[in-house]
Design a protein around this motif. Structure first.
Motif, PDB file in Angstrom:
ATOM      1  N   UNK A  46      31.489  37.661  22.539  1.00  0.00           N
ATOM      2  CA  UNK A  46      32.119  38.096  23.798  1.00  0.00           C
ATOM      3  C   UNK A  46      31.342  37.550  24.991  1.00  0.00           C
ATOM      4  N   UNK A  47      30.014  37.549  24.872  1.00  0.00           N
ATOM      5  CA  UNK A  47      29.190  37.050  25.978  1.00  0.00           C
ATOM      6  C   UNK A  47      29.467  35.559  26.222  1.00  0.00           C
ATOM      7  N   UNK A  48      29.543  34.789  25.138  1.00  0.00           N
ATOM      8  CA  UNK A  48      29.796  33.344  25.287  1.00  0.00           C
ATOM      9  C   UNK A  48      31.201  33.120  25.854  1.00  0.00           C
ATOM     10  N   UNK A  49      32.164  33.890  25.377  1.00  0.00           N
ATOM     11  CA  UNK A  49      33.541  33.749  25.884  1.00  0.00           C
ATOM     12  C   UNK A  49      33.593  34.080  27.377  1.00  0.00           C
ATOM     13  N   UNK A  50      32.862  35.132  27.739  1.00  0.00           N
ATOM     14  CA  UNK A  50      32.815  35.525  29.154  1.00  0.00           C
ATOM     15  C   UNK A  50      32.279  34.371  30.005  1.00  0.00           C
ATOM     16  N   UNK A  51      31.339  33.633  29.444  1.00  0.00           N
ATOM     17  CA  UNK A  51      30.666  32.591  30.228  1.00  0.00           C
ATOM     18  C   UNK A  51      31.585  31.410  30.563  1.00  0.00           C
ATOM     19  N   UNK A  52      32.669  31.237  29.823  1.00  0.00           N
ATOM     20  CA  UNK A  52      33.488  30.022  29.989  1.00  0.00           C
ATOM     21  C   UNK A  52      33.987  29.851  31.433  1.00  0.00           C
ATOM     22  N   UNK A  54      33.046  31.594  34.069  1.00  0.00           N
ATOM     23  CA  UNK A  54      31.957  31.844  35.020  1.00  0.00           C
ATOM     24  C   UNK A  54      31.119  30.581  35.227  1.00  0.00           C
ATOM     25  N   UNK A  55      30.824  29.902  34.126  1.00  0.00           N
ATOM     26  CA  UNK A  55      29.998  28.694  34.191  1.00  0.00           C
ATOM     27  C   UNK A  55      30.764  27.565  34.882  1.00  0.00           C
ATOM     28  N   UNK A  56      32.056  27.542  34.674  1.00  0.00           N
ATOM     29  CA  UNK A  56      32.904  26.540  35.350  1.00  0.00           C
ATOM     30  C   UNK A  56      32.819  26.750  36.859  1.00  0.00           C
ATOM     31  N   UNK A  57      32.927  28.016  37.248  1.00  0.00           N
ATOM     32  CA  UNK A  57      32.904  28.365  38.667  1.00  0.00           C
ATOM     33  C   UNK A  57      31.527  28.086  39.278  1.00  0.00           C
ATOM     34  N   UNK A  58      30.484  28.432  38.545  1.00  0.00           N
ATOM     35  CA  UNK A  58      29.127  28.352  39.097  1.00  0.00           C
ATOM     36  C   UNK A  58      28.550  26.930  39.077  1.00  0.00           C
ATOM     37  N   UNK A 330      22.832  21.608  29.429  1.00  0.00           N
ATOM     38  CA  UNK A 330      22.594  22.581  28.362  1.00  0.00           C
ATOM     39  C   UNK A 330      21.479  23.541  28.765  1.00  0.00           C
ATOM     40  N   UNK A 331      20.421  23.002  29.342  1.00  0.00           N
ATOM     41  CA  UNK A 331      19.301  23.853  29.789  1.00  0.00           C
ATOM     42  C   UNK A 331      19.782  24.849  30.858  1.00  0.00           C
ATOM     43  N   UNK A 332      20.570  24.337  31.808  1.00  0.00           N
ATOM     44  CA  UNK A 332      21.082  25.213  32.854  1.00  0.00           C
ATOM     45  C   UNK A 332      21.908  26.348  32.236  1.00  0.00           C
ATOM     46  N   UNK A 333      22.674  25.992  31.216  1.00  0.00           N
ATOM     47  CA  UNK A 333      23.539  26.986  30.566  1.00  0.00           C
ATOM     48  C   UNK A 333      22.709  28.047  29.835  1.00  0.00           C
ATOM     49  N   UNK A 334      21.743  27.603  29.029  1.00  0.00           N
ATOM     50  CA  UNK A 334      21.005  28.605  28.237  1.00  0.00           C
ATOM     51  C   UNK A 334      20.130  29.482  29.147  1.00  0.00           C
ATOM     52  N   UNK A 335      19.676  28.883  30.233  1.00  0.00           N
ATOM     53  CA  UNK A 335      18.876  29.647  31.195  1.00  0.00           C
ATOM     54  C   UNK A 335      19.757  30.734  31.837  1.00  0.00           C
ATOM     55  N   UNK A 336      20.977  30.318  32.195  1.00  0.00           N
ATOM     56  CA  UNK A 336      21.911  31.247  32.825  1.00  0.00           C
ATOM     57  C   UNK A 336      22.286  32.395  31.863  1.00  0.00           C
ATOM     58  N   UNK A 337      22.493  32.039  30.591  1.00  0.00           N
ATOM     59  CA  UNK A 337      22.927  33.046  29.613  1.00  0.00           C
ATOM     60  C   UNK A 337      21.832  34.064  29.285  1.00  0.00           C
TER      61      UNK A 337
END
Lengths: 437, 284
Positions: A46-52, A54-58, A330-337
C-alpha cells in the motif's frame, strides 16, 4: 451576442489550459521511469502504491510497479539479476537476502550517496533497524523500510484472574502454560496456555527461533550464533540439543494439531480467543486486533517482551539495483520512502512497521498503540538478525529447515538431528564462499 | 533437384525451433549438472559430484519413496472411483444426469494452488470440515506421519473427474449392438462388464492412466500450498525437491542433475509400463 461571449470564454479557457503547464516548474526527474519491485505484504504494498502519484507530483518520476509475495520474490529478483534484464531499479527486500544480492553485485552499496547527500540523516532511524536493513560487510545496502520484532501477546483478563505475572523466563512461561492447560474451566472453554507454529513454512520450527530462545544472546556476540565473525561454525551443540529437546517436549503442551500450524493458523487461534499467550510477528496480529470485530479481545490483550531468549527481527529494506541506469532517481525515491514523516504516515495509514525513532514516540499514536508500540520499540532495540550470507535461503528453506522440522516434530532425535544440521551448515557456508577449517 | 531439397527447407524452421528450445537447453542442462552452479556465484566444475551426492542424499531417497507411494495410490484410487462414477453416470438418470455429470467435473477445473489452499482449510485441526465430519477436535491430517495419504486424498478429489470424463466418453462410444449381442447370448451384468465393456474401453483407460501417471510424478503445486513438503519432508516428492533445490536453494547444478536422473527413471518406467500393457492386453 451571448453566444459569442460564451464561445470566446471557452476558447480563452482552452488556450489557458494548454499554455499553463508550459509555465509549471520543471521537476528534477521529469520523464524518468523508475521500476520498483515491491513485496505483496499489504502494508508495504500500500505504501509503494501510495507513492506512485505522489512521487510523480514531487519529483516528476513515473513509477512502474511489480510485486511478488515473500515466497517467490527472492527467486524472481534473482532471475532478473542473473540475466541482467535491468527489470528493476529499486527493490523492497528482506534483510536476509542482502548477502545473496550484495555478494553477487546485484545491488549497490549506498555509502557514496549517504556521504554526499547533505539532506540525508541516518540518525532518524532506530539504530537496529538501520543496521539490520541492511548493513553487510561494513557497507550499507538498503534503507530500512519495514521493521518488526517478535512480541508476546497475552490475555490480560486471564492473567489478572489467575494472578499470573508476565513470564520473563522459560520456567515461568511453562508454569503458566501448564496451569491453564490443566484448569478444567479453560479446558471446557477450549482455551490453551499458548499456541506456537510448528509447521514448515515459518515460525518456531525454524532453527533460528528455537536456538536463539535458549540463551543470553550477548554470550554469542556474533550475528546469529551459527557462525562466528570469520564465518566458521560456532554452534553450541549442547545448547542446541537442549533447545530442540525443550521444544519437542513442549508439543504435549500445545493445542493438538499444532504440527500443521503456520502463521495464519496461529494468528487465527489467538484471535478466536483460544490461547492465553502467543509469540508472533506483531504487525499482522495487531492489525487483526484493530478490526472492530475484535475490539473485545483487543481490550483484553497485553503485549510484552518474549519470555524466552531474544526476539527475532523481521526487517525489510529498500535496495538500489546495480543494473539501474537511473540510480540518482532511485536514491531520491528510497530516501523519500523512508523519511520520518512518511514512516509515521505509513504506519498510521497502512500499518507498516516503523523504522524511524520519531514514530515510536509520536504523541498521536499513544492512545491507540501505546503499550504495543513501546513493546515493539524495546523488542527491536534487542532484536537479532537471521544472518545475511549469500546462501541464507538454504538455511531457512532448504535441507537445514527440513531437518529442523523433523527434530521439532519428533521424527528425529535432537542429538542426531543437530549433528545433521552441523553437517548441512558446513555445506551452506562453503557454498557461500567460506571454507570451514 | 529443388524438389528433392524442398522437404528439408520445409522442415528447417521447425527443426531450428526444436533445436533451440529443446535440444540446446537439454545439453545446456546436462553440462550444468557437472558444475556447482549457484545463482550469483561463479560456477565450479565438479564432475559427477552432483550425481554422487544425489544417490547419497537421504532427502532424495525420501522424495523418491514419497513419489512412488503418491503416484501409485493417487492414480489407482482415481481410476477405480472414476470408473465407478463413469459407469453410474452412463445410465439413465433423467433430469439429473446433465447436472450431476457437469458437477462431477468441477474439481478438475480448479487450479491446484487453489485446491491446496481449500484443502488446507478443510484439514485445519480446529475449524476444518474434516474434523467436523469425523466429529473430532484437534486432529491435524497434514501434521503427522500419515500426511502424505491426506495429500493423496486432495489429489484424488481433484483428478478423479479426469478419469471419469475419459472413461465416460469411451463408454458412450461402445456400439450398443455389441452389448445387445452379449445379452442375447445370456451374459449377466457383471460378465457383460468384464468381458465386453472393460475390453472395449481399455484403450481409454490406458491413455488416462499414462497421462495421470506422468502428471502425478511431477506433483508440486498442490504440495506447495497444502504442506510445503512437511512435516519434516513427509510429503516431499521428487518434483518438490527439484523445485526447492532450484528455486529456494538456487543450486541449479544439483537441481539439474536431479531433474535429469528423474527424467531418465520416469522415461524407463513409462516405457516399461506401456510395453507391459501391450504384451498383456495387446492394445497399445
Amino acid at each position: 451576442m451571448k453566444r459569442i461571449i460564451v464561445l470566446s470564454l471557452i476558447v480563452v479557457s482552452v488556450l489557458l489550459i494548454a499554455i499553463v503547464p508550459t509555465f509549471a516548474a520543471e521537476k528534477r526527474f521529469d520523464g524518468v521511469t523508475l521500476k520498483v519491485f515491491a513485496n505483496s505484504h499489504d502494508p508495504m504494498l500500500k505504501a509503494v502504491k501510495w507513492s506512485v502519484p505522489v512521487v510523480k507530483e514531487k519529483f516528476g518520476i513515473d513509477i512502474l510497479m511489480d510485486e511478488a509475495p515473500y515466497g517467490t520474490q527472492f527467486d524472481k529478483a534473482m532471475s532478473a539479476f542473473v540475466a541482467h534484464t535491468g527489470q528493476y531499479d529499486v527493490i523492497v527486500g528482506a534483510h536476509q537476502w542482502t548477502g545473496a544480492w550484495a555478494d553477487g553485485g546485484y545491488v549497490i552499496p549506498l555509502d557514496d550517496f549517504i556521504k554526499n547527500d547533505p539532506e540525508f540523516d541516518p540518525s532518524i532511524y532506530v539504530e537496529k533497524a538501520y543496521q539490520i536493513n541492511s548493513e553487510w560487510k561494513g557497507k550499507q545496502y538498503a534503507l530500512p523500510f519495514n521493521m518488526e520484532g517478535r512480541l508476546m501477546f497475552y490475555r490480560k483478563d486471564i492473567f489478572e484472574k489467575e494472578g499470573f505475572k508476565v513470564p520473563t523466563n522459560r520456567e515461568e512461561w511453562l508454569n503458566i502454560v501448564q496451569s491453564i492447560n490443566n484448569n478444567p474451566e479453560y479446558k471446557e472453554k477450549g482455551i490453551w496456555g499458548a499456541v506456537y507454529m510448528y509447521a514448515t513454512e515459518q515460525g518456531i520450527s525454524y532453527p533460528f527461533e528455537t536456538y536463539f530462545q535458549m540463551f543470553d544472546w550477548n554470550s554469542i556476540k556474533t550475528e546469529n550464533g551459527f557462525w562466528d565473525e570469520n564465518f566458521q561454525i560456532c554452534i553450541d551443540k549442547p545448547k542446541m540439543v537442549e533447545a530442540f529437546q525443550y521444544w519437542q517436549d513442549r508439543l504435549k503442551d500445545m493445542p493438538p494439531g499444532v504440527e500443521s500450524y503456520n502463521l495464519p493458523e496461529a494468528y487465527q487461534f489467538y484471535i478466536d480467543g483460544k490461547a492465553a499467550m502467543t509469540e508472533v510477528w506483531p504487525l499482522t496480529l495487531y492489525g487483526m486486533l484493530l478490526d472492530p470485530a475484535n475490539a473485545d479481545l483487543r481490550a483484553k490483550t497485553g503485549t510484552a517482551d518474549i519470555a524466552i531468549g531474544y526476539p527475532m527481527s523481521g526487517g525489510w529494506g529498500i535496495f538500489i539495483c546495480a543494473d539501474s541506469k537511473i540510480q540518482e532517481a532511485a536514491w531520491e525515491y528510497i530516501k523519500f520512502m523512508t523519511t520520518a514523516e512518511n514512516d509515521l504516515f505509513f504506519f498510521k495509514e497502512f500499518g507498516k512497521g516503523p523504522s524511524a525513532k520519531a514514530t515510536y514516540t509520536d504523541d498521536s499514536l499513544k492512545e491507540t498503540y501505546g503499550d504495543w508500540l513501546k513493546g515493539q520499540s524495546e523488542a527491536i532495540s534487542k532484536a537479532v538478525s537471521y544472518g545475511k550470507i549469500a546462501t541464507m535461503s538454504e538455511l531457512y528453506g532448504g535441507n537445514f529447515a527440513v531437518i529442523t522440522n523433523q527434530i521439532m516434530t519428533g521424527k528425529l532425535p535432537a542429538e542426531e538431528g543437530v549433528d545433521k544440521l552441523i553437517e548441512e551448515l558446513k555445506g551452506i557456508l562453503e557454498r557461500a564462499g567460506y571454507p570451514q577449517k | 533437384m529443388i524438389e528433392k531439397r524442398l522437404k528439408y527447407y520445409l522442415i528447417l524452421p521447425a527443426f531450428i525451433i526444436f533445436l533451440s528450445l529443446a535440444i540446446y537447453p537439454l545439453f545446456f542442462a546436462l553440462r550444468g549438472s557437472f558444475y556447482i552452479w549457484r545463482y550469483g556465484m561463479p560456477a565450479q566444475f565438479v564432475g559427477l559430484k552432483n550425481y554422487i551426492d544425489l544417490f547419497k542424499s537421504s532427502f532424495a531417497w525420501n522424495a523418491l519413496q514419497n513419489t512412488i507411494i503418491y503416484v501409485i495410490l493417487a492414480v489407482f484410487l482415481e481410476l477405480i472411483i472414476g470408473l465407478v462414477l463413469a459407469v453410474l453416470m452412463n445410465r439413465e438418470l433423467g433430469f439429473f444426469r446433465p447436472v450431476v455429470r457437469t458437477a462431477l467435473t468441477i474439481p478438475m477445473f480448479v487450479s491446484p494452488i487453489v485446491v491446496g489452499i481449500i484443502w488446507r482449510m478443510i484439514y485445519n485441526p480446529h475449524y476444518g470440515l474434516f474434523n467436523w465430519l469425523l466429529g473430532t477436535q484437534g486432529f491435524a491430517p497434514t501434521g503427522n506421519e500419515y500426511a502424505l495419504f491426506f495429500v493423496v486424498l486432495a489429489d484424488v478429489w481433484q483428478w478423479t473427474p479426469f478419469m471419469y470424463v475419459i472413461i465416460l466418453a469411451a463408454l458412450q462410444s461402445i456400439p450398443p449392438e455389441i452389448l445387445e449381442a452379449g445379452e442375447i447370448d445370456g451374459t449377466t451384468g457383471w460378465q457383460k462388464f468384464i468381458h465386453i465393456t472393460l475390453p472395449s474401453i481399455s484403450y481409454a483407460i490406458i491413455i488416462a492412466l499414462t497421462l495421470r501417471f506422468m502428471d502425478a510424478t511431477k506433483a508440486l503445486d498442490l504440495i506447495y500450498t497444502l504442506t510445503y513438503g512437511g512435516p519434516g519432508g513427509g510429503t516431499e516428492t521428487i518434483g518438490f525437491l527439484i523445485f526447492r533445490t532450484a528455486f529456494n536453494d538456487l543450486n541449479i547444478g544439483s537441481a539439474t542433475s536431479f531433474a535429469l536422473i528423474f527424467t531418465i527413471v520416469m522415461g524407463i518406467l513409462i516405457t516399461r509400463f506401456l510395453g507391459w500393457l501391450n504384451r498383456r492386453f495387446e492394445i497399445v
